[in-house]
Design an enzyme around this catalytic site. Structure first.
Site, mmCIF file in Angstrom:
data_model
loop_
_atom_site.group_PDB
_atom_site.id
_atom_site.type_symbol
_atom_site.label_atom_id
_atom_site.label_comp_id
_atom_site.label_asym_id
_atom_site.label_seq_id
_atom_site.Cartn_x
_atom_site.Cartn_y
_atom_site.Cartn_z
ATOM 1 N N ASN A 39 0.817 -1.166 0.071
ATOM 2 C CA ASN A 39 0.135 0.040 -0.010
ATOM 3 C C ASN A 39 0.883 1.176 0.006
ATOM 4 O O ASN A 39 1.526 1.478 -0.916
ATOM 5 C CB ASN A 39 -1.046 -0.071 1.076
ATOM 6 C CG ASN A 39 -0.596 -0.084 2.244
ATOM 7 O OD1 ASN A 39 0.183 -1.085 2.848
ATOM 8 N ND2 ASN A 39 -0.883 0.856 3.367
ATOM 9 N N ASP A 40 0.787 2.049 1.033
ATOM 10 C CA ASP A 40 1.653 3.434 0.962
ATOM 11 C C ASP A 40 2.809 3.539 0.494
ATOM 12 O O ASP A 40 3.709 2.644 0.879
ATOM 13 C CB ASP A 40 1.196 3.871 2.318
ATOM 14 C CG ASP A 40 -0.087 4.156 2.892
ATOM 15 O OD1 ASP A 40 -1.080 3.428 2.312
ATOM 16 O OD2 ASP A 40 -0.252 4.680 3.993
ATOM 17 N N PRO A 41 3.140 4.309 -0.490
ATOM 18 C CA PRO A 41 4.707 4.911 -0.521
ATOM 19 C C PRO A 41 5.126 5.338 0.813
ATOM 20 O O PRO A 41 4.497 6.402 1.533
ATOM 21 C CB PRO A 41 4.638 5.471 -1.793
ATOM 22 C CG PRO A 41 3.245 6.357 -1.819
ATOM 23 C CD PRO A 41 2.297 5.424 -0.978
ATOM 24 N N GLN A 56 4.793 0.246 2.185
ATOM 25 C CA GLN A 56 4.211 -0.506 2.977
ATOM 26 C C GLN A 56 3.872 -1.905 2.552
ATOM 27 O O GLN A 56 3.314 -1.838 1.282
ATOM 28 C CB GLN A 56 2.874 0.054 3.589
ATOM 29 C CG GLN A 56 2.864 1.096 4.537
ATOM 30 C CD GLN A 56 3.146 0.633 5.931
ATOM 31 O OE1 GLN A 56 2.053 0.470 6.509
ATOM 32 N NE2 GLN A 56 4.327 0.660 6.450
ATOM 33 N N SER A 101 3.465 3.616 8.029
ATOM 34 C CA SER A 101 3.893 4.863 7.254
ATOM 35 C C SER A 101 4.760 5.574 7.817
ATOM 36 O O SER A 101 4.523 6.062 8.996
ATOM 37 C CB SER A 101 2.591 5.503 6.527
ATOM 38 O OG SER A 101 2.125 4.547 5.696
#
Length: 552
Positions: A39-41, A56, A101
């Protein structure tokens, strides 16, 4: 069947990754880890000639998991990637329930530091630091957690599970470091501001940099300067002078969209004053109107530009994700700058993606009469980069639209896309089957309004697949256009299960995730269409088959 992918000999990994062999939706040139969930950068950066991308990752399954880690890959061009070992894994009391994150900040003497959110033994969200073990290693393969962790815990009044996602820090003229932490109290979002002299001991500023009602958590905030001159060059995060404006971006959890504000930052008062309070006027600035979330930007010191990444999640079922063996993509990195008007951000795929362009076809000066469709043949339509410039008829003929009574998402439904208007709908049919029973329509439609002209831009995936178990929500928005400019442009990056579209040279961005059952590989087609009664002209169209990026 399972296909084993060995790490390359010059890669530090010795792991073998298992990936299902039949992969109609696995992309050719968008970033994906070898397997499982992403998921998140997390804080991309440039260090000693190498681009680093952290993200992530659940290394155990293609779903979001309890023990999330930081995945790590490196590149020399932001397009071709070498996958490395994870750099942060749950191991201590302050992150035992997940390493979530965060961001990278480069301290003086080129020393990168990670600030990340850990979920502790009580599942409270707290902030921690990690540093490279060996600064002489350009791949930064090993990181060490700071012995003084945690460095921040949720302050009084903040939800203990709503205190996360630190931004890249910036340094003020007083030498102090500042960082924003996303937070919430109940359903109200906050961008909390902290100060530090040494990057270890942090003090909460009495007032949030920004707060809003009923938006839910401020996820993945970002705060950075942009040139007011309209220059495409980027600005280091710590720059504060009269030549820049600041951008405050928040991922609103309740809306799952990326909202941003442009405004003035006053470091002596620690105030950010937006040019307009879009949240209360209804005039929203949104980075991408589609499946794009949790974005993170960084200043690329090598090429003096600001680059933005965003996560594009799957829109099929969890069972599909298990069968694929993976879930989640990253957008093509985008260069970001302030439009000359000073009213919105522009975004455009980084120039390096053009190195993957292969066979090219072109169409020029072709009239599209109402109801007509032209195939863009001679390219691999399942992996293509297409740019088209449309020449518009006289705008005075456009139909009337009362914007206050219209939902742009409803206007973008398939029924409306295929219904004849006056000027439009016209645009592209991407990942289309030969008979067009499957297609994703990316299109424009022009309207008149009091004292101005409006354009509706949509990415409509309601007919993207014959499959029924998919999220096929159409995406779109309405924006002003200049009647003196007689053209409108569209660029779409098409890559098997993702379509990133950029309208008007990057003023409007819409990302779609689609899963065709017919329009796969060589059976995918690309068309240009016009369903308006007025003809439009393809002033120029260029389309390139895209080569596969290297992932090792």
């Amino acid at each position: 069947m399972i296909m084993e992918i060995n790490a390359s000999p010059d890669n530090i990994n010795s792991v073998k990754y298992n990936v299902h062999e039949k992969q109609p939706y696995r992309t050719w040139y968008h970033f994906q880890p070898p397997q499982n969930w992403m998921n998140d950068p997390n804080g991309p950066m440039y260090y000693k000639g190498v681009y680093h991308f952290f993200y992530q990752h659940n290394p155990y399954a293609p779903t979001f998991g309890r023990h999330m880690v930081w995945g790590h890959s490196v590149s020399y061009d932001l397009i071709n990637w070498i996958h490395l070992n994870h750099i942060l894994e749950p191991s201590e009391s302050y992150d035992i329930n997940g390493c979530y994150s965060g961001s990278i900040t480069t301290l003086p003497v080129e020393k990168p530091v990670i600030m990340y959110t850990g979920s502790d033994t009580n599942k409270h969200q707290i902030q921690n630091l990690a540093m490279p073990k060996n600064l002489s290693d350009p791949f930064l393969r090993e990181w060490v957690k700071d012995p003084q962790n945690p460095i921040m815990i949720p302050p009084s009044g903040i939800d203990v599970e709503g205190f996360r996602d630190p931004t890249t820090a910036w340094q003020g003229g007083d030498g102090k470091w500042r960082v924003i932490i996303g937070a919430k109290t109940g359903d109200d979002g906050k961008a909390l501001l902290y100060h530090s002299d040494d990057f270890v001991n942090w003090k909460l500023h009495p007032n949030p940099l920004y707060a809003s009602d009923n938006t839910g958590m401020f996820e993945c905030p970002d705060f950075f300067p942009v040139h007011i001159s309209g220059s495409k060059s980027g600005v280091d995060t710590s720059i504060q002078n009269s030549s820049v404006k600041h951008v405050l971006k928040m991922s609103y959890q309740n809306k799952q969209l990326e909202y941003y504000f442009l405004g003035e930052y006053f470091p002596d008062q620690e105030k950010f004053i937006p040019d307009a309070d879009w949240a209360r006027t209804g005039l929203d600035l949104i980075l991408d109107h589609g499946m794009f979330y949790a974005s993170k930007s960084f200043f690329d010191n090598a090429k003096k530009r600001r680059i933005l990444w965003g996560w594009s999640k799957e829109c099929d079922t969890t069972q599909d994700d298990y069968e694929k063996g993976w879930a989640g993509l990253q957008s093509i990195p985008r260069q970001v700058w302030l439009d000359k008007s000073g009213k919105w951000l522009m975004q455009w795929p980084i120039e390096e993606v053009e190195k993957l362009r292969d066979k090219q076809v072109s169409i020029t000066g072709e009239k599209l009469i109402g109801g007509s469709t032209i195939e863009v043949s001679g390219i691999t339509a399942s992996q293509v980069d297409v740019e088209v410039l449309f020449e518009l008829p006289e705008l005075e003929n456009a139909e009337w639209l009362d914007e206050s009574e219209v939902d742009s998402h409803l206007l973008c439904s398939e029924e409306y896309a295929s219904r004849s208007g006056i000027i439009g709908p016209f645009g592209l049919l991407a990942l289309a089957s030969e008979d067009q029973t499957e297609h994703t329509a990316i299109f424009f439609r022009i309207y008149r309004a009091p004292n101005r002209y409006l354009c509706l831009m949509c990415s409509d995936q309601s007919r993207s697949s014959l499959r029924q178990d998919l999220d096929k929500t159409p995406y779109g928005t309405i924006f002003d256009i200049d009647p003196n400019v007689k053209t409108i442009s569209l660029r779409s990056l098409i890559d098997r299960s993702i379509i990133e579209s950029f309208g008007e040279k990057g003023r409007i961005c819409i990302t779609s995730r689609v899963y065709p059952s017919l329009a796969i590989d060589k059976d995918a087609h690309l068309y240009v269409f016009n369903n308006g009664s007025q003809s439009v002209v393809i002033s120029e169209l260029n389309a390139w088959s895209m080569k596969e990026a290297e992932f090792s």
